[in-house]
Design an enzyme around this catalytic site. Structure first.
Site, PDB file in Angstrom:
ATOM      1  N   ASP A 161       0.822  -1.213   0.000  1.00  0.00           N
ATOM      2  CA  ASP A 161       0.000   0.000   0.000  1.00  0.00           C
ATOM      3  C   ASP A 161       0.858   1.266   0.000  1.00  0.00           C
ATOM      4  OD1 ASP A 161      -2.309  -1.408  -0.057  1.00  0.00           O
ATOM      5  OD2 ASP A 161      -2.906  -1.026   2.010  1.00  0.00           O
ATOM      6  N   ASP A 314      -6.292  -7.839  13.991  1.00  0.00           N
ATOM      7  CA  ASP A 314      -5.864  -9.188  14.351  1.00  0.00           C
ATOM      8  C   ASP A 314      -6.613  -9.696  15.582  1.00  0.00           C
ATOM      9  OD1 ASP A 314      -4.696  -7.306  15.975  1.00  0.00           O
ATOM     10  OD2 ASP A 314      -2.646  -7.795  15.434  1.00  0.00           O
TER      11      ASP A 314
END
Length: 559
Positions: A161, A314
């Site tokens: 990214d 996460d």
């Protein structure tokens, strides 16, 4: 008036002087009498009234509130102590009785089959998300490409990214280099950073070749798995159908770089050796660390996939998968090299994200946990009380507020008596429990306590921001990595030390806390006898050192 005439002054000015001068003397006397009256009748009684009101407020309002706050702080301290001891006993039990992952779960190595050939190995997707990781991008790519696994059964996916053009070119060239060596590696770019890391991982799972994989391993840009990483982790998932995640331990390559990284190593070693081990042993659940782990893709899909509603995607995935009945295993014998933040600015950003994210997630998932159908009552209690409330909310609040705010304030209130167990015994026990993860650094325990108290200020602020979902609650700033750049600064021909502006090294919040503790310490030294000033002065110095940026390393720059 003769003197005036002798000076040849105009007669009109002389008369004006006579007219004004005499009344001014009377006016001055009148003003002075008025001020004296106001002092006696208005000002002094008002001051006395304010003083009496303050004394009344102190006795009737402030002291009772202080006593209630003391009781609340001591209660939170005890809860944190109980949680620390519980995790310590569980991890000690696992160590004494050798309750290693290999003994709890079947993990026989994959046996070669002449007929099936490489087909005996499951398809594995390796995802490497990164964002402007110019200094370390090559580390994870190189380590992933060197892992021992049949070439036709592994797909490496670099999710870049990056917004920096040079970094994008470098990452693309690195991927092309390994492609020419026969590695099945894909360079994936997005048009935007929607969802940050979670968005990149989610988009990476949508491509056609990812649908062929059964398992996915994830590594941040600075993580370097050993060649046998998949050989050691995948068998756990193959032989245990309800196992969703195998988490490896982080090993830090720059732990000895400076005092700040040594302090971080102590905290992170405790996290892995005690917290993760205890969760894996007792509840078959712990918070996924976002990297150095292997997931069963079926479990990810069953949990609803990646979510970008918090900065701890996460942990979000791990909690949802656990509520669906999936189990996790932590294997501390499998270690993956990584890098600790070595600049104070980067560490502050990281800790903000790691503290704010869980608070936001706790607020969003509280009722989801309560009404989860596949989770037992004990699992729900563990998630709400132990995993979220005690470790990620109360621990930060009590560390910052009790030790750095409330106790210093008590020097101005002799009526407040803090029990010795709350001042010395319990904090000392908690500190020792946190240090057991890194025995080689036990001599640094005092510095670690002072360092953690400073960082607790930001963690507590981040928790409050997260619970209120205000300000920087969803801010994602990638932790800056230095890789080999920090080592290169020793070569004056290639690198030179960057010029750091004073504003970049000045942190007003730490400096303010340093001044506050210094004032409290001086007052305690002069008027009290408990000798709290010893701790106040030491903690004040720690705040000043970090407030003026004299901690961590400075980033070099190329000529």
């Amino acid at each position: 008036m003769e003197g005036a005439n002798n000076l040849s002054l105009p007669i009109s000015l002389v008369r004006a002087y006579e007219y004004v001068h005499v009344p001014m003397n009377k006016l001055s006397t009148h003003i002075w009498m008025t001020l004296s009256w106001m002092r006696e009748v208005v000002i002094l009684p008002t001051i006395k009234a304010i003083f009496v009101a303050l004394l009344w407020m102190r006795e009737v309002v402030v002291l009772p509130v202080m006593k209630v706050v003391l009781a609340a702080c001591l209660t939170m301290l005890v809860l944190v102590m109980i949680e620390k001891m519980t995790m310590g006993f569980v991890s000690l039990y696992a160590k004494i009785f050798r309750r290693k992952a290999e003994k709890i779960y079947k993990c026989d190595p994959i046996e070669d089959d002449e007929e099936l050939g490489s087909l005996v190995y499951p398809m594995v997707l390796v995802q490497i998300p990164m964002y402007n990781e110019k200094e370390v991008y090559h580390l994870s790519i190189r380590a992933a490409c060197k892992m021992t696994w049949p070439t036709d059964r592994i797909i490496i996916q670099v999710l870049d990214d990056s917004t920096d053009l040079i970094t994008k070119e470098l990452v693309n060239e690195e991927c092309n280099k390994w492609q020419t060596k026969g590695k099945n590696i894909h360079y994936v770019r997005r048009e935007n950073r929607k969802g940050y890391k979670a968005g990149a991982l989610k988009d990476g799972m949508k491509v056609e070749y990812a649908q062929l994989c059964e398992y996915v391993a994830m590594f941040d840009a600075d993580f370097q798995p050993e060649p046998d990483f998949l050989i050691k982790t995948i068998p756990f998932l193959i032989h245990n159908p309800r196992l969703a995640l195998v988490q490896a331990r982080w090993k830090f390559v720059n732990a000895d770089e400076c005092m700040m990284t040594r302090m971080q190593e102590m905290s992170m070693d405790y996290h892995f050796k005690v917290e993760q081990q205890a969760g894996s042993t007792s509840c078959k659940f712990f918070g996924y660390n976002g990297t150095a782990g292997v997931w069963r893709i079926q479990a990810i899909n069953d949990a609803g996939g990646w979510e970008d509603r918090t900065t701890v995607e996460d942990m979000d995935l791990a909690v949802r998968a656990s509520l669906k009945g999936w189990k996790f295993v932590y294997n501390g014998s499998i270690k993956v090299k990584s890098e600790l933040p070595s600049t104070f600015k980067a560490y502050r950003y990281q800790q903000h994200r790691w503290s704010c994210g869980p608070a936001v997630l706790f607020k969003k998932m509280f009722w989801e946990v309560i009404f989860a159908k596949k989770a037992s009552f004990l699992k729900k209690l563990y998630l709400i009380y132990s995993f979220f409330l005690t470790r990620r909310i109360l621990a930060h609040i009590v560390t910052n507020f009790f030790f750095c705010v409330f106790i210093p304030l008590t020097v101005f209130f002799p009526e407040i008596q803090i029990p010795k167990w709350g001042l010395i015994h319990v904090p000392a026990a908690i500190s020792i429990l946190n240090a057991v993860g890194t025995p080689s650094s036990i001599h640094l325990i005092v510095f670690w306590v002072l360092f953690e108290n400073v960082m607790a200020l930001h963690r507590c602020k981040a928790v409050i921001i997260g619970l209120c979902e205000a300000g920087r609650a969803t801010e994602w700033i990638v932790t800056q990595k230095l890789g080999d750049v920090a080592k290169a600064k020793t070569n004056p021909v290639i690198y030179k030390q960057s010029i750091v502006r004073r504003s970049d090294r000045f942190y007003s919040l730490e400096v303010f806390m340093g001044v506050f503790l210094l004032v409290c310490g001086c007052y305690d030294y002069k008027f009290r006898s408990e000798r709290f000033f010893i701790f106040f002065f030491m903690q004040s110095i720690a705040f000043f050192v970090m407030g003026f940026g004299y901690v961590g390393t400075r980033i070099p720059r190329a000529n």
